[in-house]
Design an enzyme around this catalytic site. Structure first.
Site, mmCIF file in Angstrom:
data_model
loop_
_atom_site.group_PDB
_atom_site.id
_atom_site.type_symbol
_atom_site.label_atom_id
_atom_site.label_comp_id
_atom_site.label_asym_id
_atom_site.label_seq_id
_atom_site.Cartn_x
_atom_site.Cartn_y
_atom_site.Cartn_z
ATOM 1 N N ILE A 1 -12.708 13.281 44.280
ATOM 2 C CA ILE A 1 -12.060 12.726 43.089
ATOM 3 C C ILE A 1 -13.088 11.848 42.367
ATOM 4 O O ILE A 1 -13.795 11.058 43.000
ATOM 5 C CB ILE A 1 -10.806 11.892 43.468
ATOM 6 C CG1 ILE A 1 -9.854 12.728 44.331
ATOM 7 C CG2 ILE A 1 -10.106 11.358 42.229
ATOM 8 C CD1 ILE A 1 -9.287 13.967 43.669
ATOM 9 N N GLN B 1 -20.215 14.612 56.701
ATOM 10 C CA GLN B 1 -19.263 14.022 57.642
ATOM 11 C C GLN B 1 -18.146 15.014 57.968
ATOM 12 O O GLN B 1 -17.738 15.162 59.127
ATOM 13 C CB GLN B 1 -18.687 12.746 57.033
ATOM 14 C CG GLN B 1 -17.492 12.185 57.765
ATOM 15 C CD GLN B 1 -17.070 10.845 57.185
ATOM 16 O OE1 GLN B 1 -17.674 9.829 57.496
ATOM 17 N NE2 GLN B 1 -16.055 10.843 56.341
ATOM 18 N N LYS C 1 -16.329 14.540 49.438
ATOM 19 C CA LYS C 1 -17.265 13.512 48.974
ATOM 20 C C LYS C 1 -18.321 13.229 50.057
ATOM 21 O O LYS C 1 -19.490 13.017 49.760
ATOM 22 C CB LYS C 1 -16.467 12.247 48.632
ATOM 23 C CG LYS C 1 -17.213 10.940 48.695
ATOM 24 C CD LYS C 1 -17.923 10.673 47.407
ATOM 25 C CE LYS C 1 -18.832 9.461 47.408
ATOM 26 N NZ LYS C 1 -18.722 8.489 48.454
ATOM 27 N N GLY D 1 -12.522 13.882 52.936
ATOM 28 C CA GLY D 1 -12.973 14.229 51.594
ATOM 29 C C GLY D 1 -14.293 14.991 51.615
ATOM 30 O O GLY D 1 -15.178 14.708 52.431
ATOM 31 N N SER E 1 -15.791 5.768 45.090
ATOM 32 C CA SER E 1 -16.292 5.280 46.377
ATOM 33 C C SER E 1 -15.970 3.796 46.476
ATOM 34 O O SER E 1 -16.026 3.073 45.470
ATOM 35 C CB SER E 1 -17.813 5.475 46.430
ATOM 36 O OG SER E 1 -18.357 4.692 47.471
ATOM 37 N N HIS F 1 -9.212 8.270 48.215
ATOM 38 C CA HIS F 1 -8.465 8.140 49.467
ATOM 39 C C HIS F 1 -7.001 8.582 49.268
ATOM 40 O O HIS F 1 -6.440 9.272 50.109
ATOM 41 C CB HIS F 1 -8.421 6.669 49.922
ATOM 42 C CG HIS F 1 -9.751 6.068 50.247
ATOM 43 N ND1 HIS F 1 -10.284 5.030 49.518
ATOM 44 C CD2 HIS F 1 -10.643 6.328 51.231
ATOM 45 C CE1 HIS F 1 -11.447 4.676 50.049
ATOM 46 N NE2 HIS F 1 -11.705 5.448 51.077
ATOM 47 N N GLY G 1 -10.777 1.621 54.303
ATOM 48 C CA GLY G 1 -10.095 0.711 53.387
ATOM 49 C C GLY G 1 -10.762 0.629 52.033
ATOM 50 O O GLY G 1 -11.546 1.503 51.666
HETATM 51 P P1 AMP Z 1 -14.306 5.947 53.546
HETATM 52 O O1 AMP Z 1 -13.241 4.922 53.425
HETATM 53 O O2 AMP Z 1 -15.377 5.835 52.527
HETATM 54 O O3 AMP Z 1 -14.823 6.089 54.955
HETATM 55 O O4 AMP Z 1 -13.613 7.333 53.214
HETATM 56 C C1 AMP Z 1 -12.449 7.745 53.914
HETATM 57 C C2 AMP Z 1 -12.156 9.173 53.553
HETATM 58 O O5 AMP Z 1 -11.939 9.270 52.144
HETATM 59 C C3 AMP Z 1 -13.308 10.132 53.884
HETATM 60 O O6 AMP Z 1 -12.763 11.350 54.357
HETATM 61 C C4 AMP Z 1 -13.968 10.326 52.544
HETATM 62 O O7 AMP Z 1 -14.644 11.549 52.421
HETATM 63 C C5 AMP Z 1 -12.770 10.289 51.619
HETATM 64 N N1 AMP Z 1 -13.182 9.965 50.261
HETATM 65 C C6 AMP Z 1 -13.927 8.903 49.865
HETATM 66 N N2 AMP Z 1 -14.170 8.963 48.540
HETATM 67 C C7 AMP Z 1 -13.563 10.093 48.089
HETATM 68 C C8 AMP Z 1 -13.449 10.721 46.823
HETATM 69 N N3 AMP Z 1 -14.013 10.211 45.736
HETATM 70 N N4 AMP Z 1 -12.746 11.870 46.726
HETATM 71 C C9 AMP Z 1 -12.166 12.408 47.842
HETATM 72 N N5 AMP Z 1 -12.233 11.870 49.074
HETATM 73 C C10 AMP Z 1 -12.915 10.733 49.206
#
Ligand code: AMP
Length: 279
Positions: free
Chosen positions: A177, A154, A150, A148, A186, A38, A32
């Site tokens: 991104i 993971q 990012k 991602g 983030s 995302h 979220g």
């Molecule tokens: P999170 O909510 O931080 O657990 O991220 C959920 C998904 O979004 C994961 O696969 C992350 O790698 C991806 N994600 C988070 N930030 C970015 C970003 N800046 N660019 C691309 N994907 C992202």
């Protein structure tokens, strides 16, 4: 507005006919506080899937620090609004009891890939990630999952986990991104003070500078001291890691003579920022 689904039985009821009619189901797992990073995964999923499920679950098992878990931004209503224009088919928002009912006793653990980087600095983090992602894959029965770059480690870990457990899903990696000033988007950026936000892009700036030197034949030990000094001057208070590693397998490197990525995790005003770039 896409239906917000909160229990497993309802999710199964939705997914079963999709699977029976051979539709391609995509899943985008998130915690979220959605941002354009995302949403780029959601767009990638929409482009190649018949049905898209976005999951929102702040997974307690992947937090090694209770304060970090308590402070993690939770913005469900605005998340649902941001997803409206993508017309996703379901937003899967399980509560803690749906995910980890009383008596829950199983951990999924991926070795080797998790020995370094965030695996070394956040004990138990990747067990939490692998466990919840395995559950999300099985719950959604998705054919494709979108992650991602990012969180590059993971991405490697969940790809390995799905292959090792014979979960029939294709894990797709999508580019990072960034904000205009280079800061990787983030959810944790929301926790930065105005002042810290000004200095946060220095992390990516330093990494780009190192990558350029490595491409020109430099080795890590040549470039590290200046990079660490620059981070310190910008107010970064600790560097968990700043390392060059093989893009495939994450072995530590001193120079970029195989396809490699530069990885960094560092603290700025109490917020841990991570980034990685291809060299
Ligand atoms: P999170 O909510 O931080 O657990 O991220 C959920 C998904 O979004 C994961 O696969 C992350 O790698 C991806 N994600 C988070 N930030 C970015 C970003 N800046 N660019 C691309 N994907 C992202």
């Amino acid at each position: 507005m896409a239906p917000i689904v909160r229990d497993k039985a309802r999710l199964l009821e939705m997914v079963t006919p999709w699977k029976q009619s051979g539709e391609v189901v995509g899943v985008v797992p998130t915690m979220g506080a959605l941002h354009d990073g995302h949403l780029s995964l959601v767009a990638a999923a929409k482009a190649v899937c018949d049905r898209v499920i976005v999951t929102i679950f702040v997974n307690p098992k992947q937090f090694n620090n209770p304060e970090d878990l308590a402070n993690y931004p939770r913005t469900e209503e605005s998340d649902a609004r941001k997803l409206e224009r993508f017309e996703v088919d379901a937003i899967w928002v399980p509560d803690g009891d749906q995910m980890y009912p009383k008596g829950f006793a199983t951990t999924v653990s991926v070795s080797d890939l998790t020995d370094c980087l965030c695996g070394a600095t956040r004990p138990g983090h990747f067990e939490g990630v692998a466990t919840v992602v395995a559950k999300l894959f099985l719950q959604t029965q998705a054919d494709k999952a979108f992650f991602g770059e990012k969180d590059y480690q993971q991405l490697q870990v969940v790809t390995r986990m799905a292959a090792d457990l014979d979960i029939p899903i294709q894990v797709m990696g999508c580019p990072t991104i960034r904000e205009e000033d280079g800061l990787a988007m983030s959810s944790r950026n929301l926790l930065l003070s105005d002042r810290a936000r000004v200095y946060a892009p220095v992390l990516n700036e330093v990494m780009e500078r190192i990558a350029e030197a490595l491409r020109g034949g430099a080795i890590m030990s040549d470039v590290l001291p200046e990079a660490l000094a620059r981070l310190e001057t910008a107010g970064f208070t600790g560097v968990d890691y700043l390392e060059l590693r093989a893009a495939d397998g994450l072995g530590l490197l001193e120079s970029a003579d195989v396809p490699s990525r530069l990885f960094a995790a560092s603290w700025l005003a109490g917020v841990r920022l991570i980034d990685n770039i291809a060299v």
